[in-house]
Each structure stands twice: as structure tokens, then as C-alpha cells.
Write an enzyme that holds these catalytic residues in place. Structure first.
Site, PDB file in Angstrom:
ATOM      1  N   SER A  47       1.260  -5.290  -9.355  1.00  0.00           N
ATOM      2  CA  SER A  47      -0.164  -5.086  -9.579  1.00  0.00           C
ATOM      3  C   SER A  47      -0.680  -6.140 -10.557  1.00  0.00           C
ATOM      4  O   SER A  47      -0.205  -6.222 -11.693  1.00  0.00           O
ATOM      5  CB  SER A  47      -0.424  -3.689 -10.147  1.00  0.00           C
ATOM      6  OG  SER A  47       0.055  -2.693  -9.276  1.00  0.00           O
ATOM      7  N   ALA A 193      -6.312  -2.002   1.255  1.00  0.00           N
ATOM      8  CA  ALA A 193      -5.608  -3.276   1.457  1.00  0.00           C
ATOM      9  C   ALA A 193      -4.120  -3.115   1.185  1.00  0.00           C
ATOM     10  O   ALA A 193      -3.285  -3.753   1.833  1.00  0.00           O
ATOM     11  CB  ALA A 193      -6.198  -4.353   0.554  1.00  0.00           C
ATOM     12  N   GLU A 194      -3.761  -2.256   0.235  1.00  0.00           N
ATOM     13  CA  GLU A 194      -2.350  -2.018  -0.105  1.00  0.00           C
ATOM     14  C   GLU A 194      -1.674  -1.013   0.818  1.00  0.00           C
ATOM     15  O   GLU A 194      -0.448  -1.048   0.995  1.00  0.00           O
ATOM     16  CB  GLU A 194      -2.244  -1.478  -1.534  1.00  0.00           C
ATOM     17  CG  GLU A 194      -2.520  -2.456  -2.630  1.00  0.00           C
ATOM     18  CD  GLU A 194      -2.195  -1.873  -3.994  1.00  0.00           C
ATOM     19  OE1 GLU A 194      -1.569  -2.577  -4.802  1.00  0.00           O
ATOM     20  OE2 GLU A 194      -2.560  -0.698  -4.242  1.00  0.00           O
TER      21      GLU A 194
END
Length: 250
Positions: A47, A193-194
Site C-alpha cells: 500500500s 482496483a485492488e
């Protein structure tokens, strides 16, 4: 390869890595433990902006992972960062500039950590935007976006995950009074998106199985597991805990 894990009664494995440093590995579920034991592929998600991912910690994680798994992918999240910064109140130009710098700094820390590995280490480094160009990613992402539009429970699980993130953010109070909705929309885009990598890494990266390794279990995993239909059968998750004496907090 590292020496075999020693598993206690609670199901937590303690593996000794290349530096003889004890690393605790906690599988998310019994099914995840089975995939973990096969050690075919590990995804280390990084992250951007998270102070946990120092160069030191990244190096330790990579030394452990490359000593255990046949192949390791490191993916750092670089999509929708500018949207999040803009929702925080930055101008569009400043938000874009800060997003670029954050992603660049993260890539540099990863590269330096990788440089500490043997030249034979099977590790690949990608940004999330790199993954987004892959056919498998595009297919999974489209499927999940479509499902979120028609499955109210999945939509609620995603909304709840973003709300928890906002509630834990130090700027939450200001965000609630000014721009909370914009932050929620940006956070939801970031999560979506993840999500293909959280739910279906084998499909995205074309691996027989995969263990997503992070330092904690994301709240959304419980909801995804309960729903069942969105979790690839060869997808596993594990929390990898570096020992306090060796882990470094920024």
C-alpha cells in the site's frame, strides 16, 4: 528454500527465513492453509503511503517469501491515488503531483529491497496500473464491477470496507464535514482496483494458486468469504507478522 514451518495448535506457522529470523504466518482459513502449504506463488501487496512498508520491512518480507515460494510478485497500488488526494482538498495539479511522487517513492523502496536478494530470486515487481493491462485482470475487474451493480450484499460489503478505512483515517473528522462523499467514492474506486487481486490472483497473474501476503487481514475478506462466489478456489490469504525485534515501523 526456508526450513519447514512449525505450526502451533492455533494454526499459526513460524518460519525461519534466510536471516534466521522468525516470521509468523497466519492463514486466513483452513483452505488458505492448504494453498499456503503448496508454496507455488505469493503476492505481496504494498500500500503506497503506508508507513509499515519501509525498505527494511520490505526486504525482510521478500527474503522470507522468495525463500519459500516458487514465484513472488510484488504489486504496489498506484491507481486512484490522485482522486483520493483531490478528495482530501488538494488541487488537481497538486493531487496528481503528490500521487506521482508517492508511487515513485514506493517503487524505489521496493527496488532497493529487491536488490538485497540473490540474483536467482524469482521475484517480479509490478504496479497496479501494470496489472490493469493484463487480460485476466480486465476480465475479473469487469466481472466484479458488474456483480457489485446487481448484488446488493457485495455492494454493501465494499461500502462498509471503505467506511472502516475512512473511520480509521486521521482526517476523518474533517472529511465528514467537508468532502466525505468524495473521499468515499475515491476509496471505493481504489478498492475496486485492488479487488481482482484480493479475490482472484491466479486468474489475474496466470498462476496455479496464490497466497496474498499482507501484515493484517483486510476487513473485506470476511464478507467475500461469506458470499463465496467471488473468491477463486485457489486464492489464499495470509497475515505475515515480522517479529518486533526485527520489524521496523516508520
Amino acid at each position: 528454500m526456508s526450513e519447514p514451518d512449525r505450526t502451533d495448535a492455533a494454526g499459526t506457522a513460524r518460519a525461519t527465513g534466510p536471516e534466521q529470523t522468525e516470521v509468523e504466518v497466519e492463514a486466513f482459513s483452513p483452505a488458505c492453509r492448504q494453498v499456503l502449504e503448496r508454496s507455488e506463488h505469493a503476492l505481496i501487496g504494498v500500500s503506497t503511503g503506508n508507513s509499515y512498508f519501509t525498505q527494511h520491512n520490505l526486504a525482510m518480507l521478500l527474503k522470507w517469501a522468495t525463500g519459500r515460494f516458487d514465484l513472488v510478485d510484488v504489486v504496489f497500488a498506484d491507481l486512484h491515488l490522485a482522486d483520493i488526494y483531490a478528495a482530501d482538498g488538494y488541487t488537481s495539479q497538486h493531487a496528481a503531483s503528490r500521487a506521482t511522487k508517492t508511487a515513485r517513492d514506493t517503487r524505489r523502496r521496493i527496488r532497493r529491497a529487491v536488490e538485497q536478494l540473490p540474483s536467482t530470486a524469482a521475484v517480479r515487481v509490478r504496479s497496479l496500473s501494470d496489472c490493469a493491462t493484463l487480460p485476466g485482470y480486465r476480465e475479473v475487474h469487469a466481472r466484479l464491477e458488474s456483480a457489485r451493480g446487481r448484488d446488493r450484499e457485495l455492494a454493501q460489503i465494499c461500502d462498509d470496507h471503505v467506511a472502516r478505512w475512512l473511520d480509521s483515517d486521521s482526517q476523518t473528522a474533517a472529511a465528514r464535514s467537508d468532502g466525505y462523499d468524495a473521499r468515499h467514492r475515491a476509496g471505493l474506486a481504489y478498492l475496486m482496483a485492488e479487488l481482482p487481486l484480493l479475490a482472484a490472483t491466479p486468474e489475474v497473474l496466470d498462476t496455479p494458486s496464490s497466497v496474498c501476503c499482507y501484515h493484517t487481514f483486510m476487513p473485506i475478506l470476511h464478507g467475500l468469504r461469506r458470499l463465496g462466489g467471488y473468491w477463486h478456489p485457489e486464492q489464499a490469504h495470509a497475515a505475515v507478522h515480522l517479529p518486533p525485534r526485527a520489524a521496523e515501523a516508520a
